[in-house]
Design an enzyme around this catalytic site. Structure first.
Site, PDB file in Angstrom:
ATOM      1  N   HIS A  81       0.929  -1.252   0.069  1.00 41.91           N
ATOM      2  CA  HIS A  81       0.110   0.061  -0.110  1.00 41.91           C
ATOM      3  C   HIS A  81       0.811   1.297  -0.003  1.00 41.91           C
ATOM      4  O   HIS A  81       0.790   2.215  -0.791  1.00 41.91           O
ATOM      5  CB  HIS A  81      -0.815  -0.101   1.167  1.00 41.91           C
ATOM      6  CG  HIS A  81      -1.826   1.136   1.494  1.00 41.91           C
ATOM      7  ND1 HIS A  81      -3.030   1.479   0.959  1.00 41.91           N
ATOM      8  CD2 HIS A  81      -1.310   2.347   2.060  1.00 41.91           C
ATOM      9  CE1 HIS A  81      -3.507   2.609   1.262  1.00 41.91           C
ATOM     10  NE2 HIS A  81      -2.430   3.003   1.961  1.00 41.91           N
ATOM     11  N   GLU A  82       1.896   1.146   0.771  1.00 45.18           N
ATOM     12  CA  GLU A  82       2.816   2.477   1.040  1.00 45.18           C
ATOM     13  C   GLU A  82       3.511   2.635  -0.433  1.00 45.18           C
ATOM     14  O   GLU A  82       4.167   3.589  -0.876  1.00 45.18           O
ATOM     15  CB  GLU A  82       3.717   2.392   2.025  1.00 45.18           C
ATOM     16  CG  GLU A  82       3.016   2.123   3.421  1.00 45.18           C
ATOM     17  CD  GLU A  82       1.746   3.240   3.666  1.00 45.18           C
ATOM     18  OE1 GLU A  82       2.024   4.539   3.111  1.00 45.18           O
ATOM     19  OE2 GLU A  82       1.021   3.212   4.570  1.00 45.18           O
TER      20      GLU A  82
ATOM     21  N   HIS B  18       1.490   4.300  -2.844  1.00 47.23           N
ATOM     22  CA  HIS B  18       1.638   5.590  -2.663  1.00 47.23           C
ATOM     23  C   HIS B  18       2.701   6.540  -3.545  1.00 47.23           C
ATOM     24  O   HIS B  18       2.607   7.495  -4.115  1.00 47.23           O
ATOM     25  CB  HIS B  18       1.495   6.279  -1.298  1.00 47.23           C
ATOM     26  CG  HIS B  18       0.369   6.275  -0.501  1.00 47.23           C
ATOM     27  ND1 HIS B  18      -0.773   6.879  -1.048  1.00 47.23           N
ATOM     28  CD2 HIS B  18      -0.157   5.413   0.478  1.00 47.23           C
ATOM     29  CE1 HIS B  18      -1.865   6.877  -0.170  1.00 47.23           C
ATOM     30  NE2 HIS B  18      -1.676   5.864   0.640  1.00 47.23           N
TER      31      HIS B  18
ATOM     32  N   GLU C 236      -6.468   7.207  -1.263  1.00 48.18           N
ATOM     33  CA  GLU C 236      -6.244   6.104  -0.181  1.00 48.18           C
ATOM     34  C   GLU C 236      -6.806   5.034  -1.043  1.00 48.18           C
ATOM     35  O   GLU C 236      -6.202   3.713  -0.880  1.00 48.18           O
ATOM     36  CB  GLU C 236      -6.805   6.409   1.072  1.00 48.18           C
ATOM     37  CG  GLU C 236      -6.131   7.414   1.799  1.00 48.18           C
ATOM     38  CD  GLU C 236      -4.527   6.636   2.281  1.00 48.18           C
ATOM     39  OE1 GLU C 236      -4.552   5.398   2.496  1.00 48.18           O
ATOM     40  OE2 GLU C 236      -3.786   7.524   2.200  1.00 48.18           O
TER      41      GLU C 236
END
Length: 222
Positions: free
Chosen positions: A59-60, A63, A146
């Site tokens: 997930h990071e 980003h 997100e």
């Protein structure tokens, strides 16, 4: 995990940091994939198993790949520019009106006074956009990013269940990373400042339940 996920994503290896904090969370910060950092709290390392931790890392990394840091900075810059224009218009407008009120003049002076009133009205409208709609727009953009990071992270791991379990575990341990100031809490994997009605409008993160539901729907395609 970070190195493997970065290779899958096709980006350079980000720098890694560990935050000595019992709150389970993680964050990514970057303006480009070439200069990025990923941090994970000791709470997350203790709480999550390998598949869940890998999902959070993905997930990071997502980003970073999606350049969300640049998107956020651009949004803040636009809102700040509108606020600056509002300030200039209000100062100039009040200056023109005060000059007319202090010494009433006809002709050009009256025209300048009317111009001042127009500038005040326009400046007030710009201020309303910057200070009322601005935070709403910024928060909405952040929440959409997100959701995108969740989806992109799942594409990297091909295991939505890992991210679902990570979200549910972290949500069940609501605590705020003490080292994180209010200004940077939006960078974290889960924003644990609350999920009430106000947070749904002004929060940087969507409700965990909504994120989980979307991930479960996406998981049916794997």
């Amino acid at each position: 995990m970070v190195e493997t996920t970065a290779i899958r994503a096709g980006i350079p290896m980000p720098r890694i940091g560990v935050i000595d904090d019992p709150a389970p969370n993680a964050f990514a910060a970057s303006l480009s994939p070439k200069n990025a950092v990923i941090g994970v709290t000791t709470g997350a390392l203790d709480l999550l198993d390998d598949s869940e931790l890998e999902a959070v890392v993905a997930h990071e990394v997502a980003h970073i790949v999606n350049q969300d840091g640049r998107v956020t900075l651009t949004t803040f810059a636009l809102v700040g520019s509108i606020a600056s224009v509002a300030g200039v218009l209000l100062v100039l407008g009040w200056g023109l009106v005060r000059s007319i009120l202090s010494e009433f003049k006809l002709g050009l002076g009256l025209i300048m006074g009317m111009l001042g009133l127009v500038m005040i009205v326009v400046g007030t409208a710009f201020a309303a956009v910057a200070f009322v709609l601005g935070p709403l727009i910024s928060s909405a953009v952040s929440r959409r990013r997100e959701f995108l990071a969740d989806a992109s992270g799942v594409e990297l791991t091909r295991f939505p269940e890992g991210l679902v379990r990570a979200l549910e575990k972290i949500h069940a341990h609501p605590s705020t990373v003490q080292a994180a100031s209010f200004e940077v809490r939006g960078l974290f994997f889960v924003n644990t400042v609350g999920e009430g009605l106000l947070a749904q409008w002004l929060g940087s993160h969507p409700p965990v339940a909504e994120r989980v539901e979307r991930l479960k729907e996406a998981g049916r395609g794997f």
